[in-house]
Design a protein around this motif. Structure first.
Motif, short mmCIF file in Angstrom:
data_model
loop_
_atom_site.label_atom_id
_atom_site.label_comp_id
_atom_site.label_asym_id
_atom_site.label_seq_id
_atom_site.Cartn_x
_atom_site.Cartn_y
_atom_site.Cartn_z
N GLY A 89 21.74 -9.06 98.28
CA GLY A 89 22.21 -9.91 97.20
C GLY A 89 21.76 -9.40 95.85
O GLY A 89 21.03 -8.41 95.74
N PRO A 90 22.20 -10.04 94.77
CA PRO A 90 21.84 -9.61 93.41
C PRO A 90 20.33 -9.59 93.20
O PRO A 90 19.61 -10.49 93.64
N LEU A 91 19.86 -8.54 92.54
CA LEU A 91 18.44 -8.44 92.24
C LEU A 91 17.97 -9.65 91.44
O LEU A 91 16.89 -10.20 91.70
N SER A 92 18.75 -10.09 90.47
CA SER A 92 18.34 -11.22 89.63
C SER A 92 18.15 -12.49 90.46
O SER A 92 17.24 -13.28 90.19
N ASP A 93 18.96 -12.68 91.49
CA ASP A 93 18.79 -13.85 92.35
C ASP A 93 17.54 -13.71 93.21
O ASP A 93 16.85 -14.70 93.48
N GLU A 206 14.28 8.00 82.17
CA GLU A 206 15.37 8.31 83.10
C GLU A 206 15.16 7.61 84.44
O GLU A 206 16.13 7.10 85.04
N GLU A 207 13.95 7.60 84.95
CA GLU A 207 13.70 6.96 86.24
C GLU A 207 14.04 5.47 86.20
O GLU A 207 14.69 4.94 87.12
N THR A 208 13.62 4.80 85.14
CA THR A 208 13.93 3.37 85.01
C THR A 208 15.43 3.16 84.87
O THR A 208 15.99 2.21 85.42
N ALA A 209 16.11 4.07 84.17
CA ALA A 209 17.57 3.98 84.03
C ALA A 209 18.24 4.05 85.40
O ALA A 209 19.18 3.31 85.68
N ARG A 210 17.74 4.94 86.27
CA ARG A 210 18.31 5.04 87.62
C ARG A 210 18.08 3.74 88.39
O ARG A 210 18.96 3.24 89.10
N ALA A 211 16.88 3.18 88.26
CA ALA A 211 16.56 1.93 88.95
C ALA A 211 17.45 0.79 88.45
O ALA A 211 17.90 -0.06 89.24
N VAL A 212 17.71 0.78 87.16
CA VAL A 212 18.57 -0.26 86.59
C VAL A 212 20.00 -0.11 87.11
O VAL A 212 20.67 -1.10 87.42
N LEU A 213 20.49 1.12 87.22
CA LEU A 213 21.83 1.33 87.76
C LEU A 213 21.95 0.86 89.20
O LEU A 213 22.94 0.24 89.61
N VAL A 214 20.90 1.12 90.00
CA VAL A 214 20.89 0.65 91.39
C VAL A 214 20.91 -0.87 91.43
O VAL A 214 21.65 -1.50 92.19
N ALA A 215 20.08 -1.48 90.58
CA ALA A 215 20.02 -2.94 90.54
C ALA A 215 21.33 -3.54 90.04
O ALA A 215 21.81 -4.56 90.56
N GLU A 220 26.75 -9.63 90.51
CA GLU A 220 28.12 -10.12 90.66
C GLU A 220 28.73 -10.42 89.28
O GLU A 220 28.02 -10.86 88.37
N PRO A 221 30.03 -10.21 89.13
CA PRO A 221 30.70 -10.56 87.86
C PRO A 221 30.49 -12.04 87.54
O PRO A 221 30.63 -12.90 88.42
N GLY A 222 30.13 -12.32 86.30
CA GLY A 222 29.91 -13.71 85.90
C GLY A 222 28.57 -14.27 86.33
O GLY A 222 28.33 -15.46 86.15
N ARG A 224 24.09 -13.80 86.65
CA ARG A 224 22.98 -13.90 85.69
C ARG A 224 23.02 -12.79 84.64
O ARG A 224 22.76 -13.04 83.46
N ILE A 225 23.34 -11.57 85.07
CA ILE A 225 23.34 -10.46 84.12
C ILE A 225 24.41 -10.64 83.05
O ILE A 225 24.16 -10.49 81.85
N ASP A 226 25.62 -10.99 83.49
CA ASP A 226 26.70 -11.20 82.51
C ASP A 226 26.35 -12.33 81.55
O ASP A 226 26.61 -12.24 80.34
N THR A 227 25.76 -13.39 82.07
CA THR A 227 25.37 -14.51 81.21
C THR A 227 24.33 -14.08 80.19
O THR A 227 24.40 -14.42 79.00
N LEU A 228 23.35 -13.28 80.65
CA LEU A 228 22.31 -12.79 79.74
C LEU A 228 22.91 -11.88 78.68
O LEU A 228 22.56 -11.98 77.49
N ILE A 229 23.82 -11.00 79.07
CA ILE A 229 24.44 -10.08 78.11
C ILE A 229 25.20 -10.86 77.03
O ILE A 229 25.10 -10.55 75.83
N LEU A 230 25.93 -11.88 77.43
CA LEU A 230 26.69 -12.67 76.47
C LEU A 230 25.76 -13.35 75.47
O LEU A 230 26.04 -13.40 74.27
N ARG A 231 24.64 -13.88 75.99
CA ARG A 231 23.69 -14.55 75.09
C ARG A 231 23.06 -13.55 74.12
O ARG A 231 22.88 -13.82 72.93
N MET A 232 22.69 -12.38 74.66
CA MET A 232 21.97 -11.41 73.83
C MET A 232 22.90 -10.70 72.85
O MET A 232 22.44 -10.24 71.81
N ARG A 233 24.18 -10.63 73.19
CA ARG A 233 25.11 -9.93 72.29
C ARG A 233 25.10 -10.59 70.90
O ARG A 233 25.03 -9.90 69.87
N GLY A 234 25.16 -11.92 70.88
CA GLY A 234 25.14 -12.61 69.59
C GLY A 234 23.84 -12.38 68.85
O GLY A 234 23.83 -12.22 67.62
#
Length: 259
Positions: A89-93, A206-215, A220-222, A224-234
């Motif tokens: 499942g999603p890492l954030s969950d 670079e190592e952390t970037a690879r870990a982030v890509l794996v995570a 899932e679309p919509g 926790r990550i998408d919600t966080l990105i929308l909040r942080m974009r503003g």
């Protein structure tokens, strides 16, 4: 004149050595959970367990210090399992579920948790400090496993370990000053903290970037990550506008003209 028969005392149950020791540790842990360690005596433990003080000494000849460390080991075992879960499942969950377990422990043990992490107790020793540090290392290692980086380099290790420290500090502040805030809100904020810390570190490592890509591939679309990105974009748009304009006064003027 006949004398009155003595009233029977509390029933004494014979237990195996292992079960009696476990009972005394569980009793001590309950007392340490809601009192500073220096405020709990062996008499308190004996009374709460329904046994005699000499019996407590029979199982813990080192006295209160030995009993406290045994109780601390028991608590540490519970804490070490917080982030141990299937890597599905999603890492954030997964992080949220781990924090739910951790914060449930914090709520249940309250003053004992605070006394443990704040230190300064009369029963604090190098042994008790090592137990607490062990919990931190195990928790960090479990997060590394979820990031599929079991042997992380220094930057990724620093990002996760500093987050573990932030979780402890935030838990203490919440206990002392912010109890009106729902614990679920604290959990979600702490999840966001790690995700943002990983993103910031990934931009430099670079190592952390690879870990982030794996995570990211687990999200899932919509979610926790998408919600966080929308909040942080503003927020970042405000940062960028303020930086380019040079002052908040000019930013206020711009916002007024746009409205």
């Amino acid at each position: 004149m006949s004398s009155r028969p003595a009233l029977p005392g509390p029933a004494y149950r014979r237990l195996s050595v292992e079960k009696r020791r476990g009972q005394l540790i569980a009793t001590a842990l309950r007392l340490f959970a809601h009192n500073a360690p220096e405020d709990v005596s062996l008499d308190d433990v004996a009374r709460a367990a329904g046994v005699s003080r000499p019996l407590v000494y029979r199982y813990f000849p080192g006295g209160k210090q030995q009993l406290y460390e045994a109780a601390l080991h028991s608590a540490a075992t519970d804490l070490e399992l917080c982030f141990a879960m299937p890597a599905a499942g999603p890492l954030s969950d997964r992080l949220a579920r781990g924090l739910d377990r951790y914060l449930a422990f914090v709520v249940e043990h309250d003053e004992g948790f605070a006394a443990l992490l704040k230190g300064g107790s009369v029963v604090e020793t190098s042994s008790t400090t090592a137990i607490v540090d062990g919990v931190r290392r195990v928790a960090a290692q479990q997060v590394f496993t979820h990031l599929q980086a079991p042997s992380p380099g220094p930057r990724l290790a620093m990002a996760v370990r500093t987050w573990i420290t932030a979780v402890e500090a935030a838990s203490l502040i919440w206990l002392d000053e912010d109890r009106e805030r729902p614990v679920e809100d604290l959990r979600d904020w702490l999840v966001d903290q790690l995700l943002l810390q990983l993103a910031s570190t990934a931009a430099r490592d670079e190592e952390t970037a690879r870990a982030v890509l794996v995570a990211a591939a687990t999200e899932e679309p919509g979610g926790r990550i998408d919600t966080l990105i929308l909040r942080m974009r503003g927020v970042f748009e405000i940062f960028g506008s303020a930086a380019s304009l040079g002052s908040l006064d000019e930013l206020d003027s711009l916002e007024s003209s746009e409205s």
